[in-house]
Design an enzyme around this catalytic site. Sequence first.
Site, PDB file in Angstrom:
ATOM      1  N   ASP A 175      -5.298   4.205  -5.745  1.00 47.91           N
ATOM      2  CA  ASP A 175      -4.148   3.650  -5.022  1.00 47.91           C
ATOM      3  C   ASP A 175      -2.977   3.524  -6.003  1.00 47.91           C
ATOM      4  OD1 ASP A 175      -2.794   2.501  -2.899  1.00 47.91           O
ATOM      5  OD2 ASP A 175      -4.371   1.052  -2.445  1.00 47.91           O
ATOM      6  N   ASP A 240      -0.490   2.390   6.128  1.00 45.30           N
ATOM      7  CA  ASP A 240      -1.859   2.026   6.514  1.00 45.30           C
ATOM      8  C   ASP A 240      -2.023   2.033   8.024  1.00 45.30           C
ATOM      9  OD1 ASP A 240      -2.371   1.607   3.863  1.00 45.30           O
ATOM     10  OD2 ASP A 240      -2.938  -0.506   4.074  1.00 45.30           O
TER      11      ASP A 240
END
Length: 437
Positions: A175, A240
């Site tokens: 990430d 997301d």
Amino acid sequence: MDSTFIAIIILKLIYLLFDNIQPIHTLENGLAKTPPMGWLSWERFKCQINCHHYDDTNHNNNKLAGCISENLFTQIADTLVERGYQRAGYDRINIDDCWSKKSRELDDGHLLPDPDRFPNGIKYLADYMHERGLKLGMYQNYGHRTCMGYPGILGHLEQDVQTFADWDVDMIKLDACFSPKTSQLDSGYMKFRKIVDKTKRPMIISCSWPYYQVFASKVHIIPKWDLISMNCNLFRVFHDITSNWKVIQKIIDFMGDNQQIFRAITGPGSWPDPDMLMIGNAGLSVAQAESQMAIWCILPAPLFMSNDPRVMEPEFEKILLNSDAISINQDVNGEPGERFFHNTTMDLWRRSLSENQMALVILNRDFNQDLQISIPLEQIESNAFQHYQHVQVLNIFSNEKYQIRRQRMADNRTETYIKVIVEPTGCVFLKLTPLKN
Ligand SMILES: *[C@@H]1O[C@H](CO)[C@@H](O)[C@H](O)[C@H]1NC(C)=O
Ligand SMILES: *[C@@H]1O[C@H](CO)[C@@H](O)[C@H](O)[C@H]1NC(C)=O
């Protein structure tokens, strides 16, 4: 004519030729030749670290039962095997954020899992997966801290990657929360990929690199897409996902609106990642779950569920385990799908498959009205298809099969229609197989 001038023209022609036949750039580490499939903890279990509060022995009464712990991942692994997910291709179990101790070891800076939640360590979990025909994925973050505040990889790049390799991990999601500068992500992720290579352990590389360049920082930069697809087996491209159809439709629109970029870098070894499958979570109807599955299969996208397969309603399990849908996602050619029609009421997506087959998704974007539509076969088919007089149509979710025959008009044109009725926010997902005459 001046000979230099002719030489330039010839060079330009050669360049044009090569430009046209240039293969797409994908990461050639021998992995993810088809989109990887499995289960990822994030959307469903987030950073639930209070195992007393989220007791997973109690999941019949509390659907959010489960904390980020060894217990959760072994239970999910057992369920994937028992319920047939592993056999269907969902063979990866990935741990997301919040697995490690809050700080590194003082002596050597090693990263260790939280000892209460992962009492036997990560190598134990990797072995547990491998014994069951599954693989284990881990999470780290290109920054000093992860998104949820755990130790990040910066300053420990070699050390952490080697730690994952030593634990026999099979995939790393990197990430990029709190990364120093979006422009540094290019060199950072490339260095990460080189270090992964150096371990000699086959580990799929999942990047969040372009997402942070486009959306997640104050300084937006245009991603170097070729570089990304040559260094990542999958890469997140949008915000997301959540278990909400409007959010999912936004993601689908983003994939369609930017298909010129994505189609050029979709192929064996490299897959743009629109994020996890929400199928089976509260918030999506059966029709919407089918729509997500169909689009993720036709793109094609990695198929990582984030749900609770231990408490799945059968109608959702059926969608996830649909072998025809999965076989389209996993088609060996790895050709990208294409959105070839789009307005406010419907999307039409097609994809060429191996053996001259095709997939087609008719998506009803309306929230209230059924969509009734006749699509001329001639509008959707590839050239290879046009030689066939008969085409078998398989409706993937209803499992109906029928044949259509090319209708020849007086002027010798053919006109053959595929007629469907699609419920609001649902889709019809078809596989077309040309039949020998
Ligand atoms: C979208 O296109 C379809 C097919 O051409 C048409 O039937 C429909 O009315 C269009 N919707 C809008 C809002 O224009
Ligand atoms: C009609 O099309 C078929 C298939 O393309 C071809 O074989 C045939 O010769 C055509 N007939 C005429 C009258 O053009």
